[in-house]
Each structure stands twice: as structure tokens, then as C-alpha cells.
Write an enzyme that holds these catalytic residues in place. Sequence first.
Site, PDB file in Angstrom:
ATOM      1  N   LYS A  13      37.263 -29.988  53.327  1.00 22.09           N
ATOM      2  CA  LYS A  13      38.529 -29.084  53.048  1.00 22.09           C
ATOM      3  C   LYS A  13      39.004 -28.080  54.311  1.00 22.09           C
ATOM      4  CE  LYS A  13      37.214 -26.485  49.864  1.00 22.09           C
ATOM      5  NZ  LYS A  13      36.886 -25.053  50.144  1.00 22.09           N
ATOM      6  N   ARG A  87      38.322 -20.307  42.283  1.00 20.10           N
ATOM      7  CA  ARG A  87      37.058 -21.059  42.032  1.00 20.10           C
ATOM      8  C   ARG A  87      36.720 -21.039  40.703  1.00 20.10           C
ATOM      9  NH1 ARG A  87      35.133 -20.819  47.551  1.00 20.10           N
ATOM     10  NH2 ARG A  87      32.845 -21.529  47.877  1.00 20.10           N
ATOM     11  N   ARG A 126      27.489 -29.277  59.072  1.00 17.86           N
ATOM     12  CA  ARG A 126      28.369 -28.678  59.813  1.00 17.86           C
ATOM     13  C   ARG A 126      27.900 -27.194  60.672  1.00 17.86           C
ATOM     14  NH1 ARG A 126      31.811 -26.790  54.247  1.00 17.86           N
ATOM     15  NH2 ARG A 126      30.384 -25.308  53.759  1.00 17.86           N
ATOM     16  N   ARG A 165      25.762 -21.906  58.768  1.00 17.17           N
ATOM     17  CA  ARG A 165      25.704 -20.739  57.859  1.00 17.17           C
ATOM     18  C   ARG A 165      24.296 -20.974  56.804  1.00 17.17           C
ATOM     19  NH1 ARG A 165      31.111 -22.060  54.513  1.00 17.17           N
ATOM     20  NH2 ARG A 165      29.719 -21.316  52.815  1.00 17.17           N
ATOM     21  N   ARG A 177      26.418 -23.682  44.538  1.00 17.77           N
ATOM     22  CA  ARG A 177      27.898 -23.952  44.737  1.00 17.77           C
ATOM     23  C   ARG A 177      28.492 -25.183  44.113  1.00 17.77           C
ATOM     24  NH1 ARG A 177      26.452 -23.517  50.471  1.00 17.77           N
ATOM     25  NH2 ARG A 177      28.508 -23.819  51.226  1.00 17.77           N
TER      26      ARG A 177
HETATM   27  P1  AMP Z   1      32.969 -20.959  50.884  1.00 12.79           P
HETATM   28  O1  AMP Z   1      33.029 -20.626  52.680  1.00 12.79           O
HETATM   29  O2  AMP Z   1      34.339 -21.410  50.524  1.00 12.79           O
HETATM   30  O3  AMP Z   1      31.966 -21.917  50.935  1.00 12.79           O
HETATM   31  O4  AMP Z   1      32.215 -19.590  50.370  1.00 12.79           O
HETATM   32  C1  AMP Z   1      31.222 -19.057  50.761  1.00 12.79           C
HETATM   33  C2  AMP Z   1      30.867 -17.912  49.564  1.00 12.79           C
HETATM   34  O5  AMP Z   1      31.640 -17.088  49.581  1.00 12.79           O
HETATM   35  C3  AMP Z   1      30.739 -18.603  48.265  1.00 12.79           C
HETATM   36  O6  AMP Z   1      29.490 -19.569  47.803  1.00 12.79           O
HETATM   37  C4  AMP Z   1      30.930 -17.478  47.398  1.00 12.79           C
HETATM   38  O7  AMP Z   1      29.577 -16.440  47.339  1.00 12.79           O
HETATM   39  C5  AMP Z   1      31.713 -16.739  48.187  1.00 12.79           C
HETATM   40  N1  AMP Z   1      33.442 -16.870  47.653  1.00 12.79           N
HETATM   41  C6  AMP Z   1      34.139 -17.364  48.662  1.00 12.79           C
HETATM   42  N2  AMP Z   1      35.532 -17.765  47.601  1.00 12.79           N
HETATM   43  C7  AMP Z   1      35.155 -17.238  46.481  1.00 12.79           C
HETATM   44  C8  AMP Z   1      35.656 -17.002  45.193  1.00 12.79           C
HETATM   45  N3  AMP Z   1      36.993 -17.473  45.169  1.00 12.79           N
HETATM   46  N4  AMP Z   1      35.028 -16.494  44.108  1.00 12.79           N
HETATM   47  C9  AMP Z   1      34.086 -15.796  44.409  1.00 12.79           C
HETATM   48  N5  AMP Z   1      33.010 -16.135  45.252  1.00 12.79           N
HETATM   49  C10 AMP Z   1      33.766 -16.497  46.499  1.00 12.79           C
END
Ligand code: AMP
Length: 224
Positions: A13, A87, A126, A165, A177
Site C-alpha cells: 500500500k 482502520r 521492508r 520498524r 495489526r
Molecule cells: P502503519 O504505519 O499504518 O502500519 O501504522 C503503524 C501504527 O500506527 C499502527 O499499528 C497503529 O498503532 C497506529 N495507527 C496508524 N493508523 C492508525 C489509525 N487509523 N487508527 C489508530 N491507530 C493507527
Amino acid sequence: MNILIFGPNGSGKGTQGAILKEKYGMDHIESGAIFRSHIKGGTELGKKAKAYIDRGDLVPDELTIPMVLETLSKSKDKGWLLDGFPRSLAQAEALDKALAESGMKLDYVVEIVLDRQVAKERIMGRRLCANDNNHPNHIAFEAIKPVEKDGKLVCRVCGGELSTRADDQDEAAINKRHDIYYNDKDGTMAAVNYFKKKGGAKVISVDGSVPIKEVTALILKELA
Ligand code: AMP
């Protein structure tokens, strides 16, 4: 042009988002990246969000929703590609309401479909570029493989330092997740279905298991 992009963590994505940003010049808004920059900068929001992120839990809506909506409103004129939000069903409803109130229109919903096990294997390979979040690097994909410099892997775009990460190397956090993503009752799949059912925006569902270039071609064909 305003786009929502959905896909499980590891579906590519972010890579597709970076390509679309480059092509259409809209802002690429990634909720996870905004949180990470707050953590790096030591802000109050970053301090509050960190523990949730490390565990793979959602950051509470009262922190997340205002942060994303504020960022979106700044991109009103340029257009946006929103990645990582909504989400959950509750976030989808909040977004829908905010868009109606601000007069912003959602044009496209892009959904990258990928099997859960495949997505999990991809996450661990990644790498993040220290200079630019829109420089995708992955050790298992030829097209975006980091390059070697002085015996070290560096960003294939700018030579920047790479890191992983913490939540990408933790299997329990990955599982959490994905539980959230594939949950079609009130999780992310429920948010996808909310916008599919609502109509108005064109929905583009693509198979995320094919090579990066093919996924891009499938998306671009529909984004006419
Ligand atoms: P990502 O980079 O999209 O994998 O996001 C990393 C982390 O940020 C996620 O596992 C959540 O802890 C937090 N996060 C990102 N987007 C959201 C969202 N829309 N709602 C709540 N937590 C979020």
C-alpha cells in the site's frame, strides 16, 4: 483528486501510494508515518501513541481522528491520498461525516487484496529510509531492493540510512495489526465495506499478489 487506499500491512500500500503521489501530485497522508514523526520529535502526541504502536494496537480515536482530519483539511486544495485511515468502522463514519461537513468529495477507494500469510511474510522484509518515507525499500523485491554501500544496505533512491520498524519484526504485533485489518465486523474490512456500500466513490479492488508494476498498472487503468 481524493483517494482512500486500503490494504493489509505488507500489501504494498505504501509503495503504491508513493507512486500515485508522484504521478498525480496529491499529498500522501499516512497516519502511521505521522505518528512515527511525532514519536521521533518527542511530542506529547508521540509519547501517548508510542506504547499502542509498539504493541500493534490502534491508537485511541480521540488522538487519531483529530490528527488525521486536521492534516486532511490542510490538503483540501491539492487533493490527498489517505493511507492507514480509516482502520475501523467508527473511523470510517467519522471520516464520512467530516468530509460531508467540509465539502470534500471522496473520488476513489483503492483496495489492495492480499492473503494474510503472504502479507505477514512481506512485512518482515521492508526497510524504512531515514530521509524520506516515500522511498520504498524491501529486501525480497527486486524492483525496490536496497543497494549496498560500504558493506551496508542503504536506500535505493537516495542512499539514505535504512532501518526496520520494531513493530514489523514482532510477530505478535503483526498478528494484532492483521486481526484489526481483516475484521469485517467493526475493523478495517468493515470500513472498506462501509465505503463500498455507500457508493459515490469508485471502488478499485486489485490483486496485491502480483509484481509491484502490475499492481500499479491495474490501479492506473481504473483511475482514469
Ligand atoms: P502503519 O504505519 O499504518 O502500519 O501504522 C503503524 C501504527 O500506527 C499502527 O499499528 C497503529 O498503532 C497506529 N495507527 C496508524 N493508523 C492508525 C489509525 N487509523 N487508527 C489508530 N491507530 C493507527
